[in-house]
Design a protein around this motif. Structure first.
Motif, PDB file in Angstrom:
ATOM      1  N   HIS A 195       0.702  -1.309   0.000  1.00  0.00           N
ATOM      2  CA  HIS A 195      -0.015   0.029   0.046  1.00  0.00           C
ATOM      3  C   HIS A 195       1.130   1.267  -0.215  1.00  0.00           C
ATOM      4  O   HIS A 195       0.381   2.446  -0.158  1.00  0.00           O
ATOM      5  N   LEU A 196       2.102   1.227   0.121  1.00  0.00           N
ATOM      6  CA  LEU A 196       2.989   2.437   0.152  1.00  0.00           C
ATOM      7  C   LEU A 196       3.256   2.825  -1.348  1.00  0.00           C
ATOM      8  O   LEU A 196       3.206   2.193  -2.273  1.00  0.00           O
ATOM      9  N   ALA A 197       3.741   3.982  -1.318  1.00  0.00           N
ATOM     10  CA  ALA A 197       3.759   4.623  -2.735  1.00  0.00           C
ATOM     11  C   ALA A 197       4.803   3.998  -3.643  1.00  0.00           C
ATOM     12  O   ALA A 197       4.721   3.796  -4.974  1.00  0.00           O
ATOM     13  N   GLY A 198       5.801   3.522  -2.925  1.00  0.00           N
ATOM     14  CA  GLY A 198       6.997   2.701  -3.743  1.00  0.00           C
ATOM     15  C   GLY A 198       7.981   3.640  -4.427  1.00  0.00           C
ATOM     16  O   GLY A 198       8.719   3.413  -5.269  1.00  0.00           O
ATOM     17  N   ALA A 199       7.979   5.119  -3.721  1.00  0.00           N
ATOM     18  CA  ALA A 199       8.950   5.996  -4.455  1.00  0.00           C
ATOM     19  C   ALA A 199      10.445   5.672  -3.942  1.00  0.00           C
ATOM     20  O   ALA A 199      11.123   6.201  -4.623  1.00  0.00           O
ATOM     21  N   ASN A 200      10.437   5.002  -2.796  1.00  0.00           N
ATOM     22  CA  ASN A 200      11.765   4.635  -2.339  1.00  0.00           C
ATOM     23  C   ASN A 200      12.619   6.171  -2.175  1.00  0.00           C
ATOM     24  O   ASN A 200      13.890   6.174  -2.638  1.00  0.00           O
ATOM     25  N   CYS A 201      12.046   7.155  -1.861  1.00  0.00           N
ATOM     26  CA  CYS A 201      12.508   8.486  -1.751  1.00  0.00           C
ATOM     27  C   CYS A 201      13.683   8.675  -0.738  1.00  0.00           C
ATOM     28  O   CYS A 201      14.400   9.643  -0.717  1.00  0.00           O
ATOM     29  N   GLY A 202      13.395   8.090   0.476  1.00  0.00           N
ATOM     30  CA  GLY A 202      14.184   8.321   1.687  1.00  0.00           C
ATOM     31  C   GLY A 202      13.730   9.269   2.591  1.00  0.00           C
ATOM     32  O   GLY A 202      14.466   9.538   3.388  1.00  0.00           O
ATOM     33  N   CYS A 249      11.273   9.539   4.676  1.00  0.00           N
ATOM     34  CA  CYS A 249      11.025   8.983   6.018  1.00  0.00           C
ATOM     35  C   CYS A 249      12.103   8.609   6.715  1.00  0.00           C
ATOM     36  O   CYS A 249      11.852   8.234   7.857  1.00  0.00           O
ATOM     37  N   GLY A 250      13.322   8.739   6.256  1.00  0.00           N
ATOM     38  CA  GLY A 250      14.617   8.191   6.947  1.00  0.00           C
ATOM     39  C   GLY A 250      14.933   6.593   6.867  1.00  0.00           C
ATOM     40  O   GLY A 250      15.912   6.346   7.247  1.00  0.00           O
ATOM     41  N   CYS A 251      14.353   5.757   5.945  1.00  0.00           N
ATOM     42  CA  CYS A 251      14.686   4.666   5.748  1.00  0.00           C
ATOM     43  C   CYS A 251      15.034   4.558   4.383  1.00  0.00           C
ATOM     44  O   CYS A 251      14.978   5.604   3.445  1.00  0.00           O
ATOM     45  N   THR A 252      15.794   3.287   4.100  1.00  0.00           N
ATOM     46  CA  THR A 252      16.518   3.307   2.722  1.00  0.00           C
ATOM     47  C   THR A 252      15.467   3.189   1.816  1.00  0.00           C
ATOM     48  O   THR A 252      15.973   3.252   0.601  1.00  0.00           O
ATOM     49  N   GLY A 253      14.419   2.738   1.956  1.00  0.00           N
ATOM     50  CA  GLY A 253      13.466   2.411   0.806  1.00  0.00           C
ATOM     51  C   GLY A 253      12.014   2.279   1.504  1.00  0.00           C
ATOM     52  O   GLY A 253      11.598   2.060   2.806  1.00  0.00           O
ATOM     53  N   ALA A 257       8.247   0.120   5.755  1.00  0.00           N
ATOM     54  CA  ALA A 257       7.108  -1.065   6.239  1.00  0.00           C
ATOM     55  C   ALA A 257       7.532  -1.920   7.362  1.00  0.00           C
ATOM     56  O   ALA A 257       6.803  -2.170   8.026  1.00  0.00           O
ATOM     57  N   GLU A 258       8.924  -2.239   7.281  1.00  0.00           N
ATOM     58  CA  GLU A 258       9.407  -3.113   8.262  1.00  0.00           C
ATOM     59  C   GLU A 258       9.192  -2.481   9.818  1.00  0.00           C
ATOM     60  O   GLU A 258       8.551  -2.715  10.620  1.00  0.00           O
ATOM     61  N   LYS A 259       9.389  -1.061   9.663  1.00  0.00           N
ATOM     62  CA  LYS A 259       9.518  -0.237  10.827  1.00  0.00           C
ATOM     63  C   LYS A 259       8.036  -0.065  11.208  1.00  0.00           C
ATOM     64  O   LYS A 259       7.649  -0.004  12.715  1.00  0.00           O
ATOM     65  N   ASP A 271       5.112   9.884   8.797  1.00  0.00           N
ATOM     66  CA  ASP A 271       6.735  10.099   8.327  1.00  0.00           C
ATOM     67  C   ASP A 271       6.774  10.173   6.694  1.00  0.00           C
ATOM     68  O   ASP A 271       7.605  10.362   6.261  1.00  0.00           O
ATOM     69  N   CYS A 272       5.902   9.510   6.142  1.00  0.00           N
ATOM     70  CA  CYS A 272       5.656   9.449   4.612  1.00  0.00           C
ATOM     71  C   CYS A 272       4.856  10.465   4.188  1.00  0.00           C
ATOM     72  O   CYS A 272       3.564  10.556   4.661  1.00  0.00           O
ATOM     73  N   HIS A 273       5.338  11.087   3.127  1.00  0.00           N
ATOM     74  CA  HIS A 273       4.519  12.222   2.640  1.00  0.00           C
ATOM     75  C   HIS A 273       4.142  11.863   1.324  1.00  0.00           C
ATOM     76  O   HIS A 273       3.597  12.940   0.481  1.00  0.00           O
ATOM     77  N   VAL A 274       4.425  10.784   0.695  1.00  0.00           N
ATOM     78  CA  VAL A 274       4.485  10.475  -0.622  1.00  0.00           C
ATOM     79  C   VAL A 274       3.107   9.695  -0.681  1.00  0.00           C
ATOM     80  O   VAL A 274       2.400   9.708  -1.845  1.00  0.00           O
ATOM     81  N   THR A 275       2.896   8.640  -0.005  1.00  0.00           N
ATOM     82  CA  THR A 275       1.610   7.704  -0.255  1.00  0.00           C
ATOM     83  C   THR A 275       0.368   8.574   0.143  1.00  0.00           C
ATOM     84  O   THR A 275       0.291   9.286   1.121  1.00  0.00           O
TER      85      THR A 275
END
Length: 272
Positions: A53-60, A62-66, A71-73, A83-87
């Motif tokens: 359900h995440l946007a899949g932008a892998n923009c970083g 949120c502070g994560c590598t992808g 999702a794991e956090k 923390d995610c402003h893309v989804t």
């Protein structure tokens, strides 16, 4: 002689050995597949469901590598959806349902650079090092007289996955039509110049200097001198002066633009 050696090989025993090794390999493969299936936890399944359900932008941003790391956090309760402003909001609601947590749709935001100095900001010394703001900043805070301002080397542009960040007249700028407010620019800027403001905000303060008027005038042609005219002009009382800089309360802002019109240095920028 060669054919004699081949004739002396006990092929039946060779076949048995090969068969044993093949059987062992098959058993090990089956064991690996079984262990993989048995060891797949509910947490893994939840992570995959969140990731879908995440946007899949892998923009970083949120502070994560992808997105998978985010999702794991989220699955472990170590991150927040905000923390995610893309989804988009609809997908975030689905993730909140999976996590069993409440979700309130936040107003959309956009990133802006709180500096408009650029070529109009004076240099203190000539810099000839790496073309990177983070590296230049390590040398006495960079070449600019104003130690709060943009160094214009484009570190932000390299981190923006949407190509919304660019360098215009020596200063960073954000294209609001491309910005997803992911936060990558916020994290990459060594000066901390990028801020999130409401996407429908009409104005923003394009300066981060807390220096007094005379010092600002000597360092930059467009920096805020802390005169307070914007605060006095604002009919809604949405602007207060904090440490020689105007701070806009967007919840009170009437979007009239009078503060920008009153600013003698054009430090308050109109967005539209």
């Amino acid at each position: 002689m060669k054919f004699g050696i081949l004739a002396s090989v006990q092929w039946a025993q060779v076949g048995i050995v090969i068969g044993i090794f093949a059987a062992i390999a098959a058993v090990l493969t089956a064991c690996i597949l079984l262990v993989t299936k048995l060891c797949k936890t509910q947490g893994d399944e939840k992570t995959e469901a969140i990731f879908a359900h995440l946007a899949g932008a892998n923009c970083g941003g949120c502070g994560c590598t992808g997105c998978m790391g985010f999702a794991e956090k989220l699955s472990r309760g170590e991150a927040d959806l905000s923390d995610c402003h893309v989804t988009d909001a609809a997908e975030k609601q689905k993730i909140a349902d999976l996590l069993g947590v409440p979700y309130r749709d936040a107003a959309p935001t956009v990133s802006v650079c709180a500096c408009c100095g650029g070529d109009g900001a004076e240099d203190e010394f000539a810099y000839a090092g790496a073309v990177d703001c983070a590296q230049e900043n390590k040398l006495y805070g960079g070449r600019k007289v104003c130690k709060y301002g943009c160094l214009g080397k484009g570190t932000c542009t390299g981190h923006c996955t949407e190509h919304a960040a660019s360098i215009v007249n020596g200063c960073a700028a954000i294209d609001p039509d491309l910005c997803t407010s992911c936060g990558a620019c916020l994290k990459s800027c060594p000066k901390g110049l990028f801020k999130r403001i409401p996407a429908d905000a009409k104005v923003y303060v394009a300066c981060s200097s807390h220096a007094r008027g005379k010092a600002v005038i000597d360092a930059c042609k467009t920096g805020c001198i802390g005169c307070g005219k914007c605060a006095k002009t604002c009919p809604a009382g949405a602007i207060t002066m904090v440490e020689n800089l105007p701070v806009v309360d967007y919840a009170l802002c009437a979007k009239c633009g009078k503060c920008a019109d009153a600013c003698p240095r054009h430090t308050i920028v109109k967005r539209y």
